[in-house]
Design an enzyme around this catalytic site. Sequence first.
Site, PDB file in Angstrom:
ATOM      1  N   TYR A  57       5.966  14.177  -1.662  1.00  0.00           N
ATOM      2  CA  TYR A  57       4.805  13.613  -2.059  1.00  0.00           C
ATOM      3  C   TYR A  57       3.562  14.514  -2.246  1.00  0.00           C
ATOM      4  O   TYR A  57       2.588  14.080  -2.719  1.00  0.00           O
ATOM      5  CB  TYR A  57       4.343  12.670  -0.602  1.00  0.00           C
ATOM      6  CG  TYR A  57       5.531  11.183  -0.798  1.00  0.00           C
ATOM      7  CD1 TYR A  57       6.547  11.168  -0.224  1.00  0.00           C
ATOM      8  CD2 TYR A  57       4.824  10.206  -1.477  1.00  0.00           C
ATOM      9  CE1 TYR A  57       7.516  10.035  -0.304  1.00  0.00           C
ATOM     10  CE2 TYR A  57       5.745   9.129  -1.706  1.00  0.00           C
ATOM     11  CZ  TYR A  57       6.915   9.026  -1.121  1.00  0.00           C
ATOM     12  OH  TYR A  57       7.789   7.681  -1.308  1.00  0.00           O
ATOM     13  N   ARG A  60       3.468  14.872  -5.774  1.00  0.00           N
ATOM     14  CA  ARG A  60       2.671  13.840  -6.637  1.00  0.00           C
ATOM     15  C   ARG A  60       1.278  13.710  -6.207  1.00  0.00           C
ATOM     16  O   ARG A  60       0.347  13.502  -6.921  1.00  0.00           O
ATOM     17  CB  ARG A  60       3.477  12.629  -6.067  1.00  0.00           C
ATOM     18  CG  ARG A  60       5.055  12.563  -6.627  1.00  0.00           C
ATOM     19  CD  ARG A  60       5.637  11.397  -6.213  1.00  0.00           C
ATOM     20  NE  ARG A  60       4.986  10.273  -6.528  1.00  0.00           N
ATOM     21  CZ  ARG A  60       5.365   8.991  -6.158  1.00  0.00           C
ATOM     22  NH1 ARG A  60       6.168   8.904  -5.034  1.00  0.00           N
ATOM     23  NH2 ARG A  60       4.690   7.804  -6.916  1.00  0.00           N
ATOM     24  N   ASN A  96       0.849   0.668  -7.669  1.00  0.00           N
ATOM     25  CA  ASN A  96       0.696   2.156  -7.524  1.00  0.00           C
ATOM     26  C   ASN A  96       0.055   2.820  -6.385  1.00  0.00           C
ATOM     27  O   ASN A  96      -0.883   2.012  -5.631  1.00  0.00           O
ATOM     28  CB  ASN A  96      -0.163   2.421  -9.045  1.00  0.00           C
ATOM     29  CG  ASN A  96       0.543   1.949 -10.141  1.00  0.00           C
ATOM     30  OD1 ASN A  96       1.819   1.855 -10.208  1.00  0.00           O
ATOM     31  ND2 ASN A  96      -0.426   1.670 -11.273  1.00  0.00           N
ATOM     32  N   HIS A 113       1.918  -1.326  -2.066  1.00  0.00           N
ATOM     33  CA  HIS A 113       2.757  -0.087  -1.872  1.00  0.00           C
ATOM     34  C   HIS A 113       2.134   1.018  -0.949  1.00  0.00           C
ATOM     35  O   HIS A 113       2.621   2.172  -0.755  1.00  0.00           O
ATOM     36  CB  HIS A 113       3.599   0.151  -2.890  1.00  0.00           C
ATOM     37  CG  HIS A 113       4.453  -0.508  -3.264  1.00  0.00           C
ATOM     38  ND1 HIS A 113       5.316  -0.699  -4.589  1.00  0.00           N
ATOM     39  CD2 HIS A 113       5.012  -2.126  -3.060  1.00  0.00           C
ATOM     40  CE1 HIS A 113       5.827  -1.996  -4.757  1.00  0.00           C
ATOM     41  NE2 HIS A 113       5.627  -2.782  -3.757  1.00  0.00           N
ATOM     42  N   CYS A 124       0.600   6.187  16.270  1.00  0.00           N
ATOM     43  CA  CYS A 124      -0.502   5.381  16.851  1.00  0.00           C
ATOM     44  C   CYS A 124      -0.988   4.358  15.457  1.00  0.00           C
ATOM     45  O   CYS A 124      -1.604   3.707  15.643  1.00  0.00           O
ATOM     46  CB  CYS A 124      -1.634   5.908  17.365  1.00  0.00           C
ATOM     47  SG  CYS A 124      -2.549   7.019  16.400  1.00  0.00           S
ATOM     48  N   CYS A 140      -2.063  14.230  14.855  1.00  0.00           N
ATOM     49  CA  CYS A 140      -2.923  13.029  14.635  1.00  0.00           C
ATOM     50  C   CYS A 140      -4.180  13.189  15.074  1.00  0.00           C
ATOM     51  O   CYS A 140      -4.360  13.618  16.340  1.00  0.00           O
ATOM     52  CB  CYS A 140      -2.189  11.668  14.965  1.00  0.00           C
ATOM     53  SG  CYS A 140      -3.344  10.510  15.208  1.00  0.00           S
ATOM     54  N   SER A 182       8.161  -2.857 -14.563  1.00  0.00           N
ATOM     55  CA  SER A 182       9.237  -3.301 -15.157  1.00  0.00           C
ATOM     56  C   SER A 182       9.846  -4.613 -14.482  1.00  0.00           C
ATOM     57  O   SER A 182      10.858  -5.069 -15.107  1.00  0.00           O
ATOM     58  CB  SER A 182      10.170  -2.095 -14.738  1.00  0.00           C
ATOM     59  OG  SER A 182      10.478  -2.054 -13.141  1.00  0.00           O
ATOM     60  N   GLU A 208       7.207  -2.349 -23.285  1.00  0.00           N
ATOM     61  CA  GLU A 208       8.410  -3.014 -23.919  1.00  0.00           C
ATOM     62  C   GLU A 208       8.488  -4.203 -22.854  1.00  0.00           C
ATOM     63  O   GLU A 208       8.270  -4.257 -21.617  1.00  0.00           O
ATOM     64  CB  GLU A 208       9.443  -2.140 -23.872  1.00  0.00           C
ATOM     65  CG  GLU A 208      10.028  -1.431 -22.690  1.00  0.00           C
ATOM     66  CD  GLU A 208      10.916  -0.468 -22.621  1.00  0.00           C
ATOM     67  OE1 GLU A 208      11.199   0.060 -23.805  1.00  0.00           O
ATOM     68  OE2 GLU A 208      11.438   0.126 -21.696  1.00  0.00           O
TER      69      GLU A 208
END
Length: 238
Positions: A57, A60, A96, A113, A124, A140, A182, A208
């Site tokens: 992550y 990304r 996304n 998501h 927590c 945290c 998709s 498509e």
Amino acid sequence: MADHPKSVFVLTGAGISAESGLGTFRDAGGIWATFDPMTLATPEAFARDPETVQAFYNARRQNLVAAEPNPAHRALARLEAGLAARGGSLTLVTQNIDDLHERAGHREVLHMHGELLKARCASCEAVVEARADLSTADSCGTCGRTGGMRPHVVWFGEIPFHLDAIEERLMAADLFVAIGTSGAVYPAAGLVGAARQAGIATREINLEPSDNAYLFDEADYGRASEAVPRWVEAMLGG
Ligand code: APR
């Protein structure tokens, strides 16, 4: 398609961000063609090997910070403002985890998501902004626990966010449009069927035909950066 629909519900997927340089999942060369989602996008994977999941992550997130919205994101922001100006509304639900809709000027985005630029404490549940890399050394700021700061994203086997609001807004819509998805992952993939059952007009805009292309009344196939602005101009200009 209802002419001049006033209440539009749009669902976006990875295809709308593809031309901004963010990967899709199921195209040739997609993220899940390269990485195994079961080792990177499940709570069990995070419990078993948090550093590998964080690294996936983190990469990304850095890609996203360097990316820019494309004309498709900007066209939807124009549609949101244009519909509001004529007393209508646009509900934007996205699968996304990027913030490109927001950066294009979209005011309200429902991230079913989750969001890559946020982190959540596994202990927590506190949610904080996260633009830098996450690691198991992070603690945290709310409960002080170390090691549980995870990406605020929905993993396979977890419940997506905003499901009640999504159902409510969909049933109030007079047009449902899916863009760049998709139609492979539920519950998002089930929304077109729910729209049809409720008698709501449906349209797909995609590179498509998707897995559930047969459920759409109308479709525009092509790259989102061209097809979405064309559709928005027709919606606002007509
Ligand atoms: N313009 C328009 N559509 C595009 C473009 C483009 N430039 N490039 C790809 N597409 C289309 C593909 O043809 C495909 O149908 O976008 C779709 C992307 O599908 P997926 O990669 O499956 O992405 P998505 O539908 O968003 O996946 C849903 O799966 O892994 C989970 O949580 C993840 O949110 C994701 C969910």
